[in-house]
Scaffold this active site. Structure first.
Site, PDB file in Angstrom:
ATOM      1  N   GLY A 239       3.339  10.707   5.817  1.00  0.00           N
ATOM      2  CA  GLY A 239       2.794  10.181   6.994  1.00  0.00           C
ATOM      3  C   GLY A 239       1.982  10.753   7.809  1.00  0.00           C
ATOM      4  CD  GLU A 273       8.100  11.748  -0.695  1.00  0.00           C
ATOM      5  OE1 GLU A 273       8.165  10.570   0.173  1.00  0.00           O
ATOM      6  OE2 GLU A 273       8.992  11.873  -1.103  1.00  0.00           O
ATOM      7  N   PRO A 274       3.118  15.078   2.280  1.00  0.00           N
ATOM      8  CG  PRO A 274       1.760  16.650   2.445  1.00  0.00           C
ATOM      9  CD  PRO A 274       2.752  16.632   1.580  1.00  0.00           C
ATOM     10  N   GLY A 275       0.062  12.572   1.304  1.00  0.00           N
ATOM     11  CA  GLY A 275      -0.608  12.109   0.902  1.00  0.00           C
ATOM     12  C   GLY A 275      -2.470  11.766   1.755  1.00  0.00           C
ATOM     13  NE  ARG A 276      -3.222   7.533   6.672  1.00  0.00           N
ATOM     14  CZ  ARG A 276      -2.991   6.367   5.814  1.00  0.00           C
ATOM     15  NH1 ARG A 276      -4.760   5.692   6.172  1.00  0.00           N
ATOM     16  NH2 ARG A 276      -2.440   5.799   5.603  1.00  0.00           N
ATOM     17  CB  CYS A 342     -18.769 -13.867  -2.240  1.00  0.00           C
ATOM     18  SG  CYS A 342     -21.358 -13.203  -3.239  1.00  0.00           S
ATOM     19  CE1 TYR A 371      -2.382   5.395   0.560  1.00  0.00           C
ATOM     20  CE2 TYR A 371      -3.011   6.919   1.943  1.00  0.00           C
ATOM     21  CZ  TYR A 371      -2.040   6.742   1.870  1.00  0.00           C
ATOM     22  OH  TYR A 371      -0.469   6.935   1.273  1.00  0.00           O
TER      23      TYR A 371
HETATM   24  C1  LIG Z   1       2.934   6.996   0.802  1.00  0.00           C
HETATM   25  C2  LIG Z   1       3.888   7.167   0.865  1.00  0.00           C
HETATM   26  C3  LIG Z   1       3.931   9.167   1.049  1.00  0.00           C
HETATM   27  C4  LIG Z   1       1.962   9.560   1.673  1.00  0.00           C
HETATM   28  O1  LIG Z   1       1.840   8.876   2.999  1.00  0.00           O
HETATM   29  P1  LIG Z   1       0.926   9.558   3.840  1.00  0.00           P
HETATM   30  O2  LIG Z   1       0.906   8.224   4.984  1.00  0.00           O
HETATM   31  O3  LIG Z   1      -0.309   9.422   2.865  1.00  0.00           O
HETATM   32  O4  LIG Z   1       1.434  10.863   4.370  1.00  0.00           O
HETATM   33  C5  LIG Z   1       4.679   9.633   0.797  1.00  0.00           C
HETATM   34  N1  LIG Z   1       5.623   9.372   1.156  1.00  0.00           N
HETATM   35  C6  LIG Z   1       5.791   7.802   0.296  1.00  0.00           C
HETATM   36  C7  LIG Z   1       7.409   7.789  -0.031  1.00  0.00           C
HETATM   37  C8  LIG Z   1       5.200   7.333   0.892  1.00  0.00           C
HETATM   38  O5  LIG Z   1       4.989   5.248   0.135  1.00  0.00           O
END
Ligand SMILES: *Cc1c(COP(=O)(O)O)cnc(C)c1O
Length: 418
Positions: A239, A273-276, A342, A371
């Site tokens: 997050g 759990e980093p994504g972004r 469109c 994303y």
């Molecule tokens: C989406 C998600 C993440 C990653 O979130 P980011 O904001 O991209 O870091 C981690 N854990 C869970 C459970 C998620 O749903």
């Protein structure tokens, strides 16, 4: 920090001019920087030093196999939310023992696949799901490692669509009901309780929500340990936000500095759990200007990337910086930068002051690595964009541009229409 920068008014991805990539691979084109990805992973890894930790990259931000492989080589794990993501993670060489499995709607087939693969743990979101995992594990004569996703009821102060940790959200188990759920889990014979998880939302740019959420979760961890639950993993979710406009999010080390003293002394492995924050600023979307159209009081810059390629502006009203690939000395105009789809919601930017751009010139949509491609679709029967990875002076296609044939290849014609 990322490795997209101007040299003499030409935008570069690491040591490669972006214009060269656009000409070679076509547009719309996602361009990722290898060294930015590695740097972002290391920022997490180094922040936690010798404290036992596993960084589980959240696949949903970007699932490209080359990106997964490079992260795997750094020692990264995965946070997955579907069987498809498990398949991708394993295929890229991420060991099952570093994979955590989240999501409110895991199906029997997906649970079976995850058990067979030997994932680190299931992050479970309801009592019903606990019973289903127990049942499936029983049929396989296995014990399922489980953490409960606890909803600490902390406002992450982010966009409502990407806020997940409050009482009104579908995610997780309310912290008030946590003990009761751990009790339910402890009575299920094929469940092994191994941890506690929380994830309160995405694009969080302040430290306080992280710290407050962890404080609440730690009270629960201590209570569980007192009750002899064997909590070995503390999963603090992802997050962390990135800079899209002018946000100044903390870096992983800032967060670690506050969290480690809080957690210290407890015998847990920290899971993140980093994504972004791993992929977001490591990717850009390159698009070509097709037409300019004068509207009342503003110009529409019509480009060849649409909401099907990058949905965030349409979906979240998200801001992405948009910059010319070649900077020229021209006056600024006020423009809506829109795609060919469109829908009136098909825009990359609205009412944006940008330097005058002409037909055929390239624009770069910054911070598009997370994303972006993973949320893209074929809407309006537009083939998927291509993806390229740059490493220093080298570049390589990591996902081919979609074809017209791809659009129909999985369709089946019923006999009565033949
Ligand atoms: C989406 C998600 C993440 C990653 O979130 P980011 O904001 O991209 O870091 C981690 N854990 C869970 C459970 C998620 O749903």
């Amino acid at each position: 920090m990322h490795f997209f920068h101007y040299r003499q008014n030409e935008l570069y991805a690491e040591d490669v001019p972006v214009r060269l990539l656009a000409e070679k691979y076509g547009t719309p084109l996602y361009v990722y920087s290898y060294n930015t990805l590695v740097r972002h992973f290391k920022a997490y890894d180094e922040a936690y030093g010798t404290f036992p930790h596993v960084i589980c990259y959240a696949l949903k931000a970007n699932t490209n196999g080359a990106i997964l492989k490079l992260l795997a080589k750094q020692g990264c794990g995965a946070d997955i939310v579907s069987g498809g993501e498990l398949f991708r993670a394993l295929k890229a060489g991420i060991p099952a023992g570093k994979i955590v499995y989240a999501g409110v709607g895991k199906t029997e087939d997906e649970i079976r696949f995850a058990l067979k693969s030997g994932v680190l743990m299931f992050n479970v979101e309801s009592a019903d799901e606990l019973r289903e995992i127990d049942r499936v594990a029983g049929t396989m004569k296995m014990k399922a490692p489980v953490a409960l996703r606890i909803n600490p009821d902390i406002d992450p102060q982010t966009h409502p669509y990407i806020s997940t940790g409050m009482k009104e959200h579908k995610f997780g188990i309310s912290i008030d009901d946590a003990l009761e759920h751990y009790r339910i889990a402890s009575r299920l014979r094929n469940i092994e309780i191994v941890g506690v998880q929380k994830h309160i939302g995405s694009q969080i740019t302040k430290i306080t929500p992280f710290v407050d959420a962890v404080k609440r979760i730690l009270i629960l961890v201590d209570e569980l340990k007192r009750r002899k639950f064997n909590i070995r993993y503390l999963d603090i979710g992802g997050g962390l936000g990135i800079t899209y406009l002018n946000e100044k999010p903390p870096v992983p080390a800032d967060i670690a500095k506050q969290l480690l003293p809080l957690i210290n002394g407890r015998e847990v492995t920290l899971v993140m759990e980093p994504g972004r924050s791993i992929v977001g600023n490591a990717g850009i979307l390159v698009t070509k200007t097709l037409y300019l159209k004068k509207g009342e009081g503003k110009t529409f810059v019509i480009v060849d990337a649409g909401m099907n390629d990058l949905m965030r502006p349409s979906l979240y009203d998200a801001y992405h910086h948009i910059t010319p690939v070649a900077r020229r000395k021209r006056g600024q105009i006020r423009a809506d930068i829109v795609g060919p789809i469109c829908e009136s919601g098909d825009f990359l930017a609205k009412e944006r002051m940008i330097y005058g751009v002409r037909r055929g010139e390239y624009l770069a949509v910054m911070s598009a690595g997370a994303y972006g491609m993973s949320m893209s679709s074929n809407y309006n029967s537009r083939p998927k964009a291509a993806e390229v990875l740059v490493n220093g002076g080298k570049h390589s296609l990591i996902s081919k541009r979609g074809t017209y044939e791809d659009l129909v290849s999985h369709e089946v014609m019923p006999g009565f229409l033949r």
